[in-house]
Design an enzyme around this catalytic site. Structure first.
Site, mmCIF file in Angstrom:
data_model
loop_
_atom_site.group_PDB
_atom_site.id
_atom_site.type_symbol
_atom_site.label_atom_id
_atom_site.label_comp_id
_atom_site.label_asym_id
_atom_site.label_seq_id
_atom_site.Cartn_x
_atom_site.Cartn_y
_atom_site.Cartn_z
ATOM 1 N N LYS A 177 0.954 -0.828 0.247
ATOM 2 C CA LYS A 177 -0.522 -0.201 0.316
ATOM 3 C C LYS A 177 0.944 0.753 0.241
ATOM 4 C CE LYS A 177 -3.744 1.798 2.504
ATOM 5 N NZ LYS A 177 -4.396 1.757 3.975
ATOM 6 N N PRO A 178 0.648 2.383 -1.306
ATOM 7 C CA PRO A 178 1.832 3.609 -0.805
ATOM 8 C C PRO A 178 1.805 4.344 0.628
ATOM 9 C CG PRO A 178 0.216 3.215 -2.916
ATOM 10 C CD PRO A 178 -0.680 2.397 -1.815
ATOM 11 N N ASN A 206 1.115 6.734 1.612
ATOM 12 C CA ASN A 206 0.421 7.991 2.187
ATOM 13 C C ASN A 206 -0.822 8.146 1.258
ATOM 14 O OD1 ASN A 206 0.902 8.342 -0.691
ATOM 15 N ND2 ASN A 206 0.745 10.256 -0.883
ATOM 16 N N CYS A 207 -1.517 6.541 0.864
ATOM 17 C CA CYS A 207 -2.979 6.759 1.527
ATOM 18 C C CYS A 207 -3.593 5.835 2.382
ATOM 19 C CB CYS A 207 -3.099 4.984 -0.175
ATOM 20 S SG CYS A 207 -2.788 5.915 -1.328
ATOM 21 N N ILE A 208 -4.665 6.643 2.858
ATOM 22 C CA ILE A 208 -5.696 6.113 4.234
ATOM 23 C C ILE A 208 -6.437 4.869 3.923
ATOM 24 C CG2 ILE A 208 -7.664 7.036 4.774
ATOM 25 C CD1 ILE A 208 -7.534 9.820 4.025
#
Length: 111
Positions: A106-107, A109-111
């Site tokens: 998961k990147p 800064n992704c929520i």
């Protein structure tokens, strides 16, 4: 922990549906992950997934949305490297969903 069954094999997923072991990724796994998201992968999807995997090999991280758009534009041209195109392909969350389908983390800064 969630699991995804592909070809009679159980594949571990984290709480967000990302692969626990990145080595478990394959085209059938990507198809199964996409089906869970209500997507049917087209040649356009595969083009972006291959690009994401290339980005990960090069930089050892999953790109957030802006770097993903810039990298896609650089490699595939401005017609494909724009937020409208990527949002259309990946249900409005291109960085997160494309990374998941490409078997990447998961990147950050992704929520």
């Amino acid at each position: 922990m969630n699991t995804l069954t592909v070809d009679a094999r159980d594949i571990a997923l984290d709480k967000d549906g990302f692969l626990v072991d990145l080595q478990d990724w394959s085209a059938p796994v990507a198809e199964a992950l996409a089906a869970r998201e209500g997507l049917s992968l087209t040649a356009e999807h595969w083009e972006v997934l291959a690009l994401l995997r290339q980005f990960y090999q090069e930089f050892e991280l999953s790109p957030a949305t802006r770097p993903l758009i810039k990298y896609t534009a650089l490699k595939l041209g401005p017609d494909k490297g724009n937020s409208l195109h990527l949002n259309r392909l990946f249900n409005g969350t291109p960085a997160k969903l494309a990374a998941k389908l490409a078997g990447l983390p998961k990147p950050t800064n992704c929520i």
